[in-house]
Structure formats: C-alpha cells, structure tokens
Write a protein that holds these residues in place. Structure first.
Motif, PDB file in Angstrom:
ATOM      1  N   PHE A  57       0.831  -1.197   0.000  1.00 36.57           N
ATOM      2  CA  PHE A  57       0.000   0.000   0.000  1.00 36.57           C
ATOM      3  C   PHE A  57       0.870   1.254   0.000  1.00 36.57           C
ATOM      4  O   PHE A  57       0.555   2.235  -0.676  1.00 36.57           O
ATOM      5  CB  PHE A  57      -0.971  -0.005   1.179  1.00 36.57           C
ATOM      6  CG  PHE A  57      -2.015   1.077   1.081  1.00 36.57           C
ATOM      7  CD1 PHE A  57      -2.867   1.151  -0.010  1.00 36.57           C
ATOM      8  CD2 PHE A  57      -2.148   2.020   2.077  1.00 36.57           C
ATOM      9  CE1 PHE A  57      -3.829   2.155  -0.120  1.00 36.57           C
ATOM     10  CE2 PHE A  57      -3.116   3.025   1.994  1.00 36.57           C
ATOM     11  CZ  PHE A  57      -3.948   3.087   0.889  1.00 36.57           C
ATOM     12  N   ALA A  58       1.986   1.239   0.719  1.00 35.79           N
ATOM     13  CA  ALA A  58       2.879   2.399   0.752  1.00 35.79           C
ATOM     14  C   ALA A  58       3.424   2.710  -0.643  1.00 35.79           C
ATOM     15  O   ALA A  58       3.470   3.877  -1.059  1.00 35.79           O
ATOM     16  CB  ALA A  58       4.032   2.154   1.721  1.00 35.79           C
ATOM     17  N   TYR A  60       2.008   1.795  -3.489  1.00 40.47           N
ATOM     18  CA  TYR A  60       0.850   2.221  -4.282  1.00 40.47           C
ATOM     19  C   TYR A  60       0.562   3.703  -4.040  1.00 40.47           C
ATOM     20  O   TYR A  60       0.351   4.468  -4.986  1.00 40.47           O
ATOM     21  CB  TYR A  60      -0.374   1.364  -3.926  1.00 40.47           C
ATOM     22  CG  TYR A  60      -1.661   1.893  -4.504  1.00 40.47           C
ATOM     23  CD1 TYR A  60      -1.952   1.754  -5.867  1.00 40.47           C
ATOM     24  CD2 TYR A  60      -2.589   2.547  -3.700  1.00 40.47           C
ATOM     25  CE1 TYR A  60      -3.129   2.256  -6.406  1.00 40.47           C
ATOM     26  CE2 TYR A  60      -3.767   3.044  -4.223  1.00 40.47           C
ATOM     27  CZ  TYR A  60      -4.031   2.899  -5.584  1.00 40.47           C
ATOM     28  OH  TYR A  60      -5.192   3.397  -6.116  1.00 40.47           O
ATOM     29  N   GLU A  61       0.564   4.131  -2.783  1.00 40.89           N
ATOM     30  CA  GLU A  61       0.306   5.537  -2.467  1.00 40.89           C
ATOM     31  C   GLU A  61       1.327   6.449  -3.142  1.00 40.89           C
ATOM     32  O   GLU A  61       0.973   7.523  -3.645  1.00 40.89           O
ATOM     33  CB  GLU A  61       0.345   5.768  -0.961  1.00 40.89           C
ATOM     34  CG  GLU A  61      -0.850   5.242  -0.210  1.00 40.89           C
ATOM     35  CD  GLU A  61      -0.745   5.547   1.267  1.00 40.89           C
ATOM     36  OE1 GLU A  61      -1.688   6.171   1.791  1.00 40.89           O
ATOM     37  OE2 GLU A  61       0.266   5.170   1.897  1.00 40.89           O
ATOM     38  N   VAL A  64       0.432   6.683  -6.840  1.00 37.48           N
ATOM     39  CA  VAL A  64      -0.750   7.531  -7.035  1.00 37.48           C
ATOM     40  C   VAL A  64      -0.374   9.005  -6.881  1.00 37.48           C
ATOM     41  O   VAL A  64      -0.801   9.851  -7.677  1.00 37.48           O
ATOM     42  CB  VAL A  64      -1.886   7.136  -6.063  1.00 37.48           C
ATOM     43  CG1 VAL A  64      -2.998   8.170  -6.060  1.00 37.48           C
ATOM     44  CG2 VAL A  64      -2.436   5.766  -6.432  1.00 37.48           C
ATOM     45  N   LEU A  65       0.448   9.302  -5.888  1.00 32.60           N
ATOM     46  CA  LEU A  65       0.893  10.678  -5.690  1.00 32.60           C
ATOM     47  C   LEU A  65       1.594  11.198  -6.945  1.00 32.60           C
ATOM     48  O   LEU A  65       1.330  12.323  -7.394  1.00 32.60           O
ATOM     49  CB  LEU A  65       1.829  10.752  -4.482  1.00 32.60           C
ATOM     50  CG  LEU A  65       2.420  12.118  -4.160  1.00 32.60           C
ATOM     51  CD1 LEU A  65       1.344  13.126  -3.806  1.00 32.60           C
ATOM     52  CD2 LEU A  65       3.432  11.977  -3.019  1.00 32.60           C
ATOM     53  N   LEU A  83       3.155  12.207   1.789  1.00 30.40           N
ATOM     54  CA  LEU A  83       2.762  10.869   2.251  1.00 30.40           C
ATOM     55  C   LEU A  83       2.888  10.745   3.769  1.00 30.40           C
ATOM     56  O   LEU A  83       2.513   9.722   4.333  1.00 30.40           O
ATOM     57  CB  LEU A  83       3.604   9.795   1.554  1.00 30.40           C
ATOM     58  CG  LEU A  83       3.388   9.683   0.042  1.00 30.40           C
ATOM     59  CD1 LEU A  83       4.401   8.714  -0.562  1.00 30.40           C
ATOM     60  CD2 LEU A  83       1.964   9.258  -0.268  1.00 30.40           C
ATOM     61  N   THR A 127      -0.277   1.256 -11.653  1.00 33.53           N
ATOM     62  CA  THR A 127      -1.146   2.066 -10.790  1.00 33.53           C
ATOM     63  C   THR A 127      -2.600   1.898 -11.198  1.00 33.53           C
ATOM     64  O   THR A 127      -3.486   1.761 -10.334  1.00 33.53           O
ATOM     65  CB  THR A 127      -0.736   3.549 -10.835  1.00 33.53           C
ATOM     66  OG1 THR A 127       0.631   3.668 -10.437  1.00 33.53           O
ATOM     67  CG2 THR A 127      -1.611   4.394  -9.919  1.00 33.53           C
ATOM     68  N   THR A 131      -5.327   0.194  -8.797  1.00 33.97           N
ATOM     69  CA  THR A 131      -6.530   0.944  -8.439  1.00 33.97           C
ATOM     70  C   THR A 131      -7.769   0.128  -8.753  1.00 33.97           C
ATOM     71  O   THR A 131      -8.711   0.077  -7.936  1.00 33.97           O
ATOM     72  CB  THR A 131      -6.547   2.305  -9.161  1.00 33.97           C
ATOM     73  OG1 THR A 131      -5.367   3.034  -8.774  1.00 33.97           O
ATOM     74  CG2 THR A 131      -7.784   3.099  -8.812  1.00 33.97           C
TER      75      THR A 131
END
Length: 183
Positions: A57-58, A60-61, A64-65, A83, A127, A131
């Motif tokens: 998840f880290a 992925y974030e 996305v950023l 983040l 990504t 998602t």
C-alpha cells in the motif's frame, strides 16, 4: 466476506468491560483499540489485493501521488511530506519502486541538491491495475454504505484536525463530490 472468528466474543468489548472496572474512559480505549484493529484488517485486505501486482500500500500511495502530480514527478522530500512518512521510509519506497522500474530518479533541472522521482509508463500502468483491484474490494470497506463512509470520514477527520494533521482553516473544505452518493 467475513473471516471466521477465532474468538466466541468481541475482544474489544471484553477489554472495555474489564477496563471500566479498573480505569476511566473505557469508551475512548475501546474506540482507539477498534480503530487500530480496523487498520490492521484494512491493511491486510488491501495488501492482499495488491500482492499479485507486487505492490504494498505504501508503494501504491507513492505511485498515485506521482500520477496526481502535474508533471508525473516530484522531489523525494516533497513525496515524504505529502505521504507523511520519514525520509528513510520514502527512500526505501523509492528504491523498491525503482527496482521494479515503476519510477526513475532524475536530477532536478534547477537545483542540483534535489532528486526528482518520476513515474514511468510501467508505473502508470501498474497504478491503474492496482486501483482497479482496490476499487474491486472497495478498499476493504464493503461493510459500509456511502452514508456510513461519510460519517466515519467526518469523525476521523475531526480527530486528525484536533491532532494538527492539517490547518484548522481547511476544516470546512471537502473533496469535490467525494461523498455525493451519501447526500
């Protein structure tokens, strides 16, 4: 999709019952403990959805950023700030994403001390797939309807505001159409 329980009772309720016999504020303890447990449950389900794509998840974030950034790149320090992670953590995240060829490091065009992190085409593609996987499991929140999600979001936002997570003058702002189904 509930997992079978290993206990024949709710351990948070049991802890609150015992807590209240000994100390004050059992309600706050029960809520905090519930939030921590839900965080574990959500992260477990989210990580399971991302595992086939070899993402956490880290990571992925971070992707996305970068997708949300104007040029598909940001300085590493800005990524860490947005983040809300330690510089060591963002370095680890970037190292792993670079090894997967989802991002690349680039020199900043005007500041030699700054390294930019830029998303690659492969990063954009993973990504999108990640998602889709997370939306497919509703970010592990399928137990909540839209109205409940908005209520929970508002409550947790109040906790974050009180903790100084963002400026108080932003307290009235909401994401455009974020909870349009709940109203």
């Amino acid at each position: 999709m509930a997992a079978p329980s290993s206990l024949p009772f709710d351990p948070v309720e049991e802890a609150a019952r015992k807590w209240s016999a000994r100390w004050d504020d059992a309600d706050a303890m029960a809520v905090a403990t519930s939030i921590m447990r839900v965080q574990q449950l959500l992260l477990g389900r989210i990580e399971a959805a991302l595992r086939p794509l070899q993402l956490t998840f880290a990571r992925y974030e971070a992707l996305v950023l970068l997708c949300f950034s104007r040029n598909g790149s940001l300085p590493m320090s800005k990524m860490g700030q947005r983040l809300m992670v330690h510089p060591t953590s963002i370095t680890n995240i970037v190292d792993r994403l670079q090894a997967q060829q989802f991002i690349r490091r680039e020199p900043h065009p005007t500041d030699r001390r700054t390294t930019l992190v830029a998303i690659t085409d492969a990063g954009r593609e993973v990504t999108e797939r990640a998602t889709e996987a997370l939306v497919g499991v509703r970010f592990a929140l399928e137990a909540l309807d839209p109205e409940q999600m908005k209520s929970l979001y508002d409550l947790l936002r109040d906790v974050r505001l009180h903790a100084g997570d963002f400026p108080a003058e932003d307290a009235a702002r909401t994401w455009p159409n974020a909870f349009h189904n709940a109203e």
